[in-house]
Design a protein around this motif. Structure first.
Motif, mmCIF file in Angstrom:
data_model
loop_
_atom_site.group_PDB
_atom_site.id
_atom_site.type_symbol
_atom_site.label_atom_id
_atom_site.label_comp_id
_atom_site.label_asym_id
_atom_site.label_seq_id
_atom_site.Cartn_x
_atom_site.Cartn_y
_atom_site.Cartn_z
ATOM 1 N N ALA A 266 -3.115 14.472 -1.698
ATOM 2 C CA ALA A 266 -2.264 13.286 -2.145
ATOM 3 C C ALA A 266 -3.271 12.189 -2.636
ATOM 4 O O ALA A 266 -2.987 11.575 -3.563
ATOM 5 C CB ALA A 266 -1.166 12.899 -1.376
ATOM 6 N N MET A 267 -4.275 12.058 -1.862
ATOM 7 C CA MET A 267 -5.309 10.932 -2.392
ATOM 8 C C MET A 267 -5.764 10.894 -3.854
ATOM 9 O O MET A 267 -5.842 10.097 -4.710
ATOM 10 C CB MET A 267 -6.115 10.787 -1.498
ATOM 11 N N GLY A 268 -5.993 12.128 -4.195
ATOM 12 C CA GLY A 268 -6.325 12.672 -5.565
ATOM 13 C C GLY A 268 -5.255 12.267 -6.616
ATOM 14 O O GLY A 268 -5.471 11.793 -7.785
ATOM 15 N N ALA A 269 -3.756 12.313 -6.189
ATOM 16 C CA ALA A 269 -2.893 12.126 -7.204
ATOM 17 C C ALA A 269 -2.770 10.636 -7.328
ATOM 18 O O ALA A 269 -2.537 10.051 -8.110
ATOM 19 C CB ALA A 269 -1.401 12.759 -6.560
ATOM 20 N N SER A 270 -2.834 10.002 -6.105
ATOM 21 C CA SER A 270 -3.033 8.359 -5.982
ATOM 22 C C SER A 270 -4.105 7.709 -6.747
ATOM 23 O O SER A 270 -3.762 6.741 -7.330
ATOM 24 C CB SER A 270 -3.086 8.080 -4.571
ATOM 25 N N VAL B 237 -6.578 6.983 5.607
ATOM 26 C CA VAL B 237 -6.329 8.195 6.076
ATOM 27 C C VAL B 237 -7.277 9.265 5.927
ATOM 28 O O VAL B 237 -7.773 9.901 6.795
ATOM 29 C CB VAL B 237 -4.809 8.686 5.876
ATOM 30 N N VAL B 238 -7.755 9.373 4.755
ATOM 31 C CA VAL B 238 -8.380 10.479 4.385
ATOM 32 C C VAL B 238 -10.038 9.994 5.162
ATOM 33 O O VAL B 238 -10.919 10.948 5.511
ATOM 34 C CB VAL B 238 -8.926 10.432 2.853
ATOM 35 N N PHE B 239 -10.548 8.733 5.166
ATOM 36 C CA PHE B 239 -11.544 8.405 5.738
ATOM 37 C C PHE B 239 -11.598 8.033 7.085
ATOM 38 O O PHE B 239 -12.448 7.403 7.577
ATOM 39 C CB PHE B 239 -12.196 7.056 4.858
ATOM 40 N N ALA B 240 -10.739 8.355 7.753
ATOM 41 C CA ALA B 240 -10.341 8.302 9.237
ATOM 42 C C ALA B 240 -11.545 8.724 10.018
ATOM 43 O O ALA B 240 -12.085 8.229 11.040
ATOM 44 C CB ALA B 240 -9.167 8.885 9.784
ATOM 45 N N GLY B 241 -12.124 9.893 9.605
ATOM 46 C CA GLY B 241 -13.025 10.486 10.121
ATOM 47 C C GLY B 241 -14.586 9.740 10.146
ATOM 48 O O GLY B 241 -15.176 9.700 11.127
ATOM 49 N N LEU B 242 -14.841 9.016 9.034
ATOM 50 C CA LEU B 242 -15.846 8.062 8.734
ATOM 51 C C LEU B 242 -15.588 6.927 9.635
ATOM 52 O O LEU B 242 -16.706 6.299 10.376
ATOM 53 C CB LEU B 242 -15.999 7.575 7.312
ATOM 54 N N ILE B 243 -14.475 6.329 9.642
ATOM 55 C CA ILE B 243 -14.257 5.056 10.576
ATOM 56 C C ILE B 243 -14.402 5.409 12.004
ATOM 57 O O ILE B 243 -14.999 4.831 12.855
ATOM 58 C CB ILE B 243 -12.548 4.724 10.394
#
Length: 753
Positions: free
Chosen positions: A192-196, A731-737
């Motif tokens: 959904a980030m792609g759509a955003s 949300v998508v970059f939670a892994g990096l955080i």
């Protein structure tokens, strides 16, 4: 095909996938099939005289040229983010599927925008030609052209999500076990980030394009030269008509595609699955939580199709009657969805919720959407006092027009925010918020699904607006006569109101969505920590931590400087984003004004109608300006959450998202409603009130409308995407955080805390 479908149905039965899930892909195919039917029926309508066809072709070529150029720019951004996701997958901070899902969602959103743009630019001249016969014929062609956009967005979004689920679940999850249900929800939310991302570039770029042309055309054409709107002697008139399509069709379509996809693809599923996992429920019950939002979306698509065919009006219809024709279709869709969803949810039988705990929040969401639409209509329609009072202020000049418009915009935020707050509270506590924060937030999430379940019909009423506006321009430039122009003016005025209502609807849905995303971020942090085999945080077991436990560990409270600073930054980002977009419109409009003045000065015979203006140069100015100016504001939403997350961790990110949501909600409502009220105050005067067209009052109203243009068509509606995209990125970059102090942030790591 039948063999494949039979095989999938058999697999779904074996795996426990509820049959209600299939309403999603069925609704997608029904929406796309109906959109194709409406498009072909619209294309069979006559486009009119040779001059009408020539004008429509010029607008069509300009719009498609811009869209192709915009997609090239956005492709570079997607390529860069693809590389970032690839690197994150290499270091174990993200699943490899995410980068592919991100691209397909963006591509699907782009296809939906292309469909809407192609339809709108083909429908405008046909609407004008149909209006030569009757008002209802013009309404029918324009509305069904808008319906292609609405159904195209719903169909493409549902189809993309359904295909991804089938690929991940049946191809990998149930086959090899390499992809779990939690992985699927994470990947689809990331998609959904792609759509955003596509939506923000589309909204910002389209908004800059359309307002550069519109402001330039109004200031020089109406105010200085004293010629009517859409007069063929105005060099910016083709660019203005192109802008209506790139901003209010492709831009709005991408905006609501993103809301729809985000509402269905991950948050409801992720919150529901998280609650099911926390309760120790099996895979069959988890699949029910996945099925619920998809089922409701498919049901809404099918019902919206039926509601579209109920829109019609009599020849002598008043503005209130025209508005009622649209409202009636939305009410019909909402009522049927409310009744039928109760039965389907009862059959689904979610384990952690009683049927009424899921159904009532859905009804609350439907009610919130309708109420926001009616409140927006009151503050922006020329039929009501707020807009009429702005028109009355024109007697004392443009200064008081601007003051009264700002006052209307600010006061218009109170009722929608109260409605959203009450609706969110009801959905939270009905959904089980008294006993479980996660269950309560699932209730809020279902309210968001309910609000967007009528998107097929709601977006049709919104996309109708630019088609009607372009039809009026075509009628004016082709000289179709007073009666036809009167009909297209009625259709255009209706479009102004529906456009304002659509923006209010989009902003309200963003608020409900943003609330659910706060919890999604925390749940994604849990998944990221477990993926790195971090099983304890202090004295807490990550696998069984409740939402309140995360708040305690990361010290999420107003007295934590990281959280508090995050809220300040979130509020600031909303205002700075508006400053960037408003400044971009100002610079682009200045270029347009200079060019239009030059043509009036240097091309003899324009005002006499014996020479043709250079429309192409004005189109080029808007295109170049929009592409140049859209990058920095759009990248702001992507970069800020990542930087704050790395430096300030979970506390900073939650503060950022909360501050941004609270500020952007009121700011977006104020700007959109003030702009809509200024626009309709001008239209109210043009109908013959306070001196009518060409009067000093009219010139003052044009100035107010000029200020309102970037408010309502650039900055205001872009803010709701800003809210959601910042949350999506977090949300998508939670892994990096999670890599920095297990989510505590680089600052705390350096301080040794």
């Amino acid at each position: 095909m039948n063999i494949l479908l039979g095989s999938l149905l058999a697999q779904s039965a074996d795996s426990g996938l509820p049959w209600q899930w299939w309403l999603g892909p069925i609704g997608a195919l029904a929406a796309l099939g109906t959109a194709y039917y409406l498009y072909t029926a619209m294309m069979r309508e006559a486009e009119g005289t040779d001059l009408m066809i020539e004008i429509a072709q010029a607008v069509r070529e300009g719009a498609m040229a811009y869209l192709r150029a915009q997609y090239r720019y956005v492709a570079y951004v997607f390529a860069g983010l693809f590389v970032v996701f690839f690197v994150l997958s290499m270091i174990g901070a993200q699943r490899g599927f995410v980068m592919v899902a991100f691209l397909t969602a963006g591509f699907s959103s782009g296809i939906a925008g292309f469909i809407g743009m192609r339809t709108a630019t083909n429908a405008s001249a046909r609407t004008a030609n149909a209006a030569r016969k009757s008002l209802n014929d013009g309404l029918r062609v324009a509305f069904r052209g808008g319906a292609v956009m609405g159904l195209g967005v719903v169909g493409m979004s549902l189809l993309d999500m359904s295909l991804w689920f089938l690929i991940l679940y049946f191809g990998f999850g149930r086959g090899t076990g390499s992809v779990t249900i939690q992985d699927i929800t994470t990947i689809m939310l990331s998609a959904a980030m792609g759509a955003s991302t596509m939506a923000l570039f589309g909204r910002v770029g389209g908004g800059i394009y359309t307002k550069a042309a519109d402001v330039g055309a109004d200031l020089v054409g109406k105010v200085e030269a004293g010629i009517p709107e859409d007069d063929p002697r105005n060099p910016a008139t083709i660019a203005d008509n192109v802008g209506d399509n790139v901003g209010d069709v492709a831009g709005m379509g991408a905006d609501l595609y993103e809301s729809y996809a985000a509402s269905i693809s991950g948050r409801r599923r992720r919150l529901g699955v998280a609650g099911a996992v926390a309760s120790g429920l099996g895979i069959g019950e988890q699949l029910k939580y996945i099925a619920a939002p998809v089922m409701l979306a498919g049901l809404g698509a099918i019902i919206s199709i039926a509601a579209i065919f109920t829109v019609n009006a009599s020849e002598n219809a008043t503005m209130k009657q025209l508005i009622f024709a649209f409202e009636r279709s939305i009410w019909i869709a909402a009522g049927v969805i409310a009744l039928s969803s109760y039965i389907l949810l009862d059959l689904l039988n979610l384990a952690n919720h009683e049927n009424w705990q899921v159904w009532l929040p859905l009804v609350v969401g439907l009610a919130v959407g309708i109420l926001i639409g009616r409140i927006t209509e009151y503050y922006t329609s020329g039929e009501f006092k707020p807009t009429q009072n702005i028109a009355a202020q024109t007697a004392t000049g443009p200064g008081t027009v601007i003051i009264s418009g700002l006052a209307v915009g600010m006061s218009s935020t109170a009722l929608p925010v109260i409605v959203i707050a009450i609706g969110s509270a009801l959905a939270f506590y009905i959904g089980g918020g008294f006993t479980s924060t996660l269950n309560g937030l699932f209730g809020v999430a279902m309210a968001s699904v309910g609000m967007l379940s009528t998107l097929g019909i709601t977006l049709a009423t919104d996309a109708y607006g630019p088609i009607a506006d372009n039809a009026g321009g075509n009628a004016e430039m082709a000289g179709l006569g007073a009666q036809t122009r009167q009909r297209t003016d009625q259709l255009d005025a209706l479009g102004n109101t529906t456009a304002a209502t659509g923006k209010g609807f989009a902003i309200g849905s963003a608020a409900l969505t943003g609330l659910a995303l706060l919890a999604s971020f925390v749940e994604q942090m849990r998944a990221s920590l477990l993926a790195r085999e971090v099983f304890t945080l202090g004295t807490f077991d990550v696998r069984t931590m409740q939402m309140r436990d995360f708040m305690i560990y990361y010290d999420i409270n107003p007295l934590n400087p990281l959280f508090l600073l995050g809220t300040f930054i979130g509020g600031m980002v909303a205002f700075y984003f508006c400053a960037l977009t408003m400044s971009a419109v100002g610079r682009a409009a200045n270029e347009m004004v200079v060019e239009v003045r030059r043509q009036f000065r240097e091309i003899p015979g324009i005002m006499e109608g014996t020479a043709k203006p250079d429309y192409a140069t004005c189109v080029e100015i808007s295109t170049r300006s929009a592409l140049r100016e859209m990058v920095v504001p759009s990248m702001l939403a992507i970069v800020v959450p990542i930087v704050i997350g790395v430096l300030m961790g979970v506390a900073g990110v939650l503060g950022l998202l909360a501050g941004g949501l609270a500020t952007a909600l009121s700011l977006a409502l104020m700007m959109s409603n003030a702009g809509g009220a200024w626009d309709n105050a001008k239209k109210y005067i043009e109908e013959g009130h306070h001196g009518g067209k060409g009067s000093e009052a009219h010139k003052a109203a044009v100035v107010g409308d000029t200020v309102g243009d970037p408010f309502k068509d650039t900055s205001g509606p872009s803010l709701n995407i800003l809210i959601k995209l910042m949350s999506m990125v977090a949300v998508v970059f939670a892994g990096l955080i999670a890599l920095f102090g297990n989510g505590s942030g680089l600052i705390m790591m350096l301080l040794g805390a």
